[in-house]
Write a protein that holds these residues in place. Structure first.
Motif, PDB file in Angstrom:
ATOM      1  N   UNK A 113       0.926  -1.376   0.207  1.00  0.00           N
ATOM      2  CA  UNK A 113      -0.224  -0.294   0.004  1.00  0.00           C
ATOM      3  C   UNK A 113       1.162   1.441  -0.091  1.00  0.00           C
ATOM      4  N   UNK A 114       0.318   2.373  -0.644  1.00  0.00           N
ATOM      5  CA  UNK A 114       1.084   3.696  -0.820  1.00  0.00           C
ATOM      6  C   UNK A 114       0.218   4.830  -0.178  1.00  0.00           C
ATOM      7  N   UNK A 115       1.541   5.910   0.675  1.00  0.00           N
ATOM      8  CA  UNK A 115       0.785   6.853   0.981  1.00  0.00           C
ATOM      9  C   UNK A 115       0.082   8.164  -0.661  1.00  0.00           C
ATOM     10  N   UNK A 116      -1.094   8.426  -0.046  1.00  0.00           N
ATOM     11  CA  UNK A 116      -1.703   8.836  -1.441  1.00  0.00           C
ATOM     12  C   UNK A 116      -0.561  10.397  -1.240  1.00  0.00           C
ATOM     13  N   UNK A 117       0.029  10.759  -2.874  1.00  0.00           N
ATOM     14  CA  UNK A 117       0.233  12.116  -3.094  1.00  0.00           C
ATOM     15  C   UNK A 117       1.979  11.936  -2.049  1.00  0.00           C
ATOM     16  N   UNK A 118       2.171  10.742  -2.053  1.00  0.00           N
ATOM     17  CA  UNK A 118       3.804  10.458  -1.475  1.00  0.00           C
ATOM     18  C   UNK A 118       4.661   9.271  -2.855  1.00  0.00           C
ATOM     19  N   UNK A 119       5.393   9.721  -3.432  1.00  0.00           N
ATOM     20  CA  UNK A 119       6.113   8.477  -3.678  1.00  0.00           C
ATOM     21  C   UNK A 119       6.960   8.187  -2.979  1.00  0.00           C
ATOM     22  N   UNK A 120       6.929   5.986  -2.715  1.00  0.00           N
ATOM     23  CA  UNK A 120       7.967   5.695  -2.098  1.00  0.00           C
ATOM     24  C   UNK A 120       9.570   6.118  -3.198  1.00  0.00           C
ATOM     25  N   UNK A 121      10.438   6.112  -2.338  1.00  0.00           N
ATOM     26  CA  UNK A 121      11.587   6.256  -2.876  1.00  0.00           C
ATOM     27  C   UNK A 121      12.526   5.486  -3.079  1.00  0.00           C
ATOM     28  N   UNK A 122      14.045   4.901  -3.837  1.00  0.00           N
ATOM     29  CA  UNK A 122      14.365   4.228  -3.717  1.00  0.00           C
ATOM     30  C   UNK A 122      15.630   4.269  -3.718  1.00  0.00           C
ATOM     31  N   UNK A 123      16.517   4.046  -2.869  1.00  0.00           N
ATOM     32  CA  UNK A 123      17.929   4.584  -3.403  1.00  0.00           C
ATOM     33  C   UNK A 123      18.937   3.673  -2.779  1.00  0.00           C
ATOM     34  N   UNK A 124      20.049   3.488  -3.400  1.00  0.00           N
ATOM     35  CA  UNK A 124      21.595   3.038  -3.424  1.00  0.00           C
ATOM     36  C   UNK A 124      22.565   3.170  -2.379  1.00  0.00           C
ATOM     37  N   UNK A 125      23.339   2.084  -1.912  1.00  0.00           N
ATOM     38  CA  UNK A 125      24.031   2.375  -0.557  1.00  0.00           C
ATOM     39  C   UNK A 125      25.080   1.342  -0.762  1.00  0.00           C
ATOM     40  N   UNK A 126      25.690   2.479  -0.106  1.00  0.00           N
ATOM     41  CA  UNK A 126      27.358   1.005   0.103  1.00  0.00           C
ATOM     42  C   UNK A 126      27.508   1.702   1.656  1.00  0.00           C
ATOM     43  N   UNK A 127      28.029   0.773   2.354  1.00  0.00           N
ATOM     44  CA  UNK A 127      28.663   0.462   3.961  1.00  0.00           C
ATOM     45  C   UNK A 127      29.218   1.700   4.227  1.00  0.00           C
ATOM     46  N   UNK A 128      30.397   2.102   3.362  1.00  0.00           N
ATOM     47  CA  UNK A 128      30.631   3.135   3.472  1.00  0.00           C
ATOM     48  C   UNK A 128      30.190   4.612   3.298  1.00  0.00           C
ATOM     49  N   UNK A 129      29.142   5.163   2.956  1.00  0.00           N
ATOM     50  CA  UNK A 129      28.060   5.936   2.670  1.00  0.00           C
ATOM     51  C   UNK A 129      27.075   5.672   3.668  1.00  0.00           C
TER      52      UNK A 129
END
Length: 408
Positions: free
Chosen positions: A181-197
Motif C-alpha cells: 500500500x502507498x501513502x497518497x501523494x507521497x511516492x516511495x523513494x528508491x535509494x542505493x547504498x554502500x557500507x562506506x556511505x
C-alpha cells in the motif's frame, strides 16, 4: 478466508511427496491446487491443471514434446506455460501462494516460474540445492529457499517432517501476507547504498521521513541495483536517490559488484525524478583468494580491505573518466527530471581527506569528465559524500524534482 496454495511440481516423479504435501496443506486449513509440469511420464495424482494444459499454454502440445523428449526444449515450454497459468490464477485472485519441490532440474524450472511472479506473492522452493549458492535460483525476487536435506525421492519419517514444515511455512506466509500500500501523494523513494556511505544514507532517510516519504534502500552490489530498477518497472518505486554507483564502477573495473547493462537507464526511461551521485566509485570490490593479500595487478595502487577477503583498490583517473562517460550515456535519454550531484571532498568515507584512498587528482578528473559527458545539470558540492551538508542538498534537490513532477 481460506487460502489456496499452488503446488508446482513434476507429478510423475514427485507424486507421493506432492500427495503428502497436499494433505498437510489441507490439514493446516488451506486449499491445495496442483499444477503438473511433468513431460515424460503420466502422473497417478490428479492435477487441477494438467501437464497437457501447461504445455498448451507454453505454445507446444505435450504430445509433440514427447515425440523426442529434450530437457532443454521441454523445460522452456513448461516454464513458459506454468508462468502463464500462475499469472492468470494470481490475476483472478484464485491462488494465494506457491510451493515447489525438486532437485537440480526441478529447482531451476520452478524458480524460473517464481521469478516471473509479483513481489509480495508468497513463494517457497523446497530444494536439494538450497544449501549452496542460490543466487541463480532467487535472482532479484522474494523467493524463499528451503533445504530438503535428503533427496526428494520417496517418503520416510524424516522427510514427512520436512514436508510438514514446508507446508506450514507456505500456509503461514499466505495467511500473513499484506498487500503493498502507498501513502497518497507521497511516492516511495528508491535509494542505493554502500557500507562506506551508510551514515549519509541514514541521514537522508530521516530527512525524507520528516517530509512524509518512505525510502527503500538497496545495497549497490549488482543484485541490489537490479532489484531497485525492477521495482521501478513494477510501479512500487516512483522516485530515486541513486547515492551509490559502486556497482557501475565494478562493471567497468571488473569487480564483484558489477551492474548489468540496464543499470542507470530505467528511471530515465520511465520518466521518474532522480538525483544521481557517484558515491562509492572511489574503489573497486575485488574478492581475493588469500585473506589480506594484494594481487600483483593492484600492487601499485592505494588499497584497503573492506574485510579480509574483499580488497578495495583505489580507482584511477582513467577509470573514473570512463565511469563519467557511462553515466552520461545512460542518463542521456532520461525523460524525467534528473540532476547529478558530486561531492568534491571524497566519494565515500574511504576517500575523504586523510582517508586510505584519498586521491584529489583522480576525483578532479571524474568531475571534469562528468561536466563533459552528462547533458543534465551537474552540481559540485564542497563536502564529502557522507557529510550532512552534501546529503541535505541532495535530498533538497530530489524533493524539488518530485514537486516539479507532481505539478506538471
Amino acid at each position: 478466508m481460506t487460502k489456496t496454495i499452488a503446488i508446482l511440481a513434476t507429478l510423475d516423479t514427485k507424486g507421493d511427496e506432492c500427495a503428502y504435501l497436499r494433505d498437510e496443506i489441507t490439514r493446516l486449513g488451506a486449499t491445495p491446487y496442483l499444477i503438473d509440469i511433468s513431460v515424460v511420464g503420466d502422473a497417478d495424482l490428479t492435477a487441477d491443471i494438467s501437464a497437457a494444459e501447461v504445455a498448451d499454454a507454453g505454445g507446444t502440445s505435450l504430445t509433440s514434446l514427447r515425440v523426442a523428449p529434450s530437457r532443454e526444449v521441454a523445460s522452456e515450454v513448461m516454464v513458459r506455460g506454468a508462468i502463464a497459468k500462475m499469472l492468470g490464477l494470481i490475476g483472478s485472485g484464485d491462488v494465494d501462494g506457491v510451493i515447489s519441490l525438486g532437485g537440480t532440474q526441478g529447482t531451476g524450472n520452478c524458480t524460473q516460474v517464481m521469478q516471473a511472479l509479483p513481489y509480495g506473492f508468497p513463494k517457497l522452493m523446497l530444494s536439494t540445492m538450497a544449501s549452496g549458492d542460490t543466487s541463480g535460483y532467487v535472482g532479484i525476487k522474494d523467493i524463499t529457499m528451503m533445504f530438503s536435506v535428503s533427496d526428494i525421492l520417496g517418503l520416510n519419517p524424516f522427510f514427512r517432517t520436512i514436508l510438514s514444515n514446508a507446508a506450514g511455512a507456505i500456509v503461514g506466509m499466505a495467511d500473513a501476507t499484506k498487500p503493498i500500500s502507498f501513502t497518497p501523494g507521497k511516492p516511495v523513494i528508491g535509494m542505493t547504498n554502500l557500507g562506506v556511505l551508510t551514515q549519509g544514507t541514514i541521514h537522508a532517510m530521516k530527512r525524507l521521513s520528516d517530509q512524509g516519504f518512505e525510502t527503500m534502500v538497496f545495497h549497490a552490489v549488482g543484485s541490489g541495483g537490479r532489484a531497485m530498477e525492477q521495482l521501478m518497472r513494477d510501479g512500487i518505486i516512483q522516485a530515486v536517490f541513486d547515492f551509490a554507483l559502486g556497482d557501475l564502477m565494478d562493471e567497468i573495473g571488473g569487480g564483484i559488484r558489477a551492474a548489468d547493462k540496464d543499470r542507470l537507464t530505467v528511471a530515465g526511461a520511465l520518466g521518474l525524478p532522480q538525483v544521481v551521485v557517484p558515491g562509492g566509485t572511489d574503489h573497486l570490490g575485488i574478492l581475493v583468494d588469500e585473506p589480506n593479500s594484494i594481487p600483483e595487478k593492484y600492487a601499485d595502487r592505494k588499497v584497503t580491505f573492506h574485510n579480509p577477503v574483499i580488497l578495495v583498490p583505489r580507482t584511477s583517473g582513467e577509470e573514473l573518466e570512463q565511469l563519467a562517460k557511462t553515466i552520461g550515456d545512460r542518463l542521456r535519454g532520461a525523460k524525467g527530471p534528473t540532476r547529478v550531484l558530486v561531492p568534491t571532498r571524497g566519494l565515500s568515507s574511504y576517500s575523504v581527506p586523510g582517508g586510505p584512498l584519498e586521491d584529489k587528482e583522480a576525483d578532479a578528473r571524474l568531475i571534469a569528465a562528468l561536466h563533459k559527458h552528462v547533458s543534465h545539470e551537474v552540481t559540485e558540492i564542497d563536502a564529502g559524500a557522507e557529510d550532512t551538508v552534501f546529503v541535505d542538498q541532495a535530498v533538497d534537490a530530489l524533493l524539488a524534482l518530485i514537486a516539479t513532477r507532481q505539478e506538471a
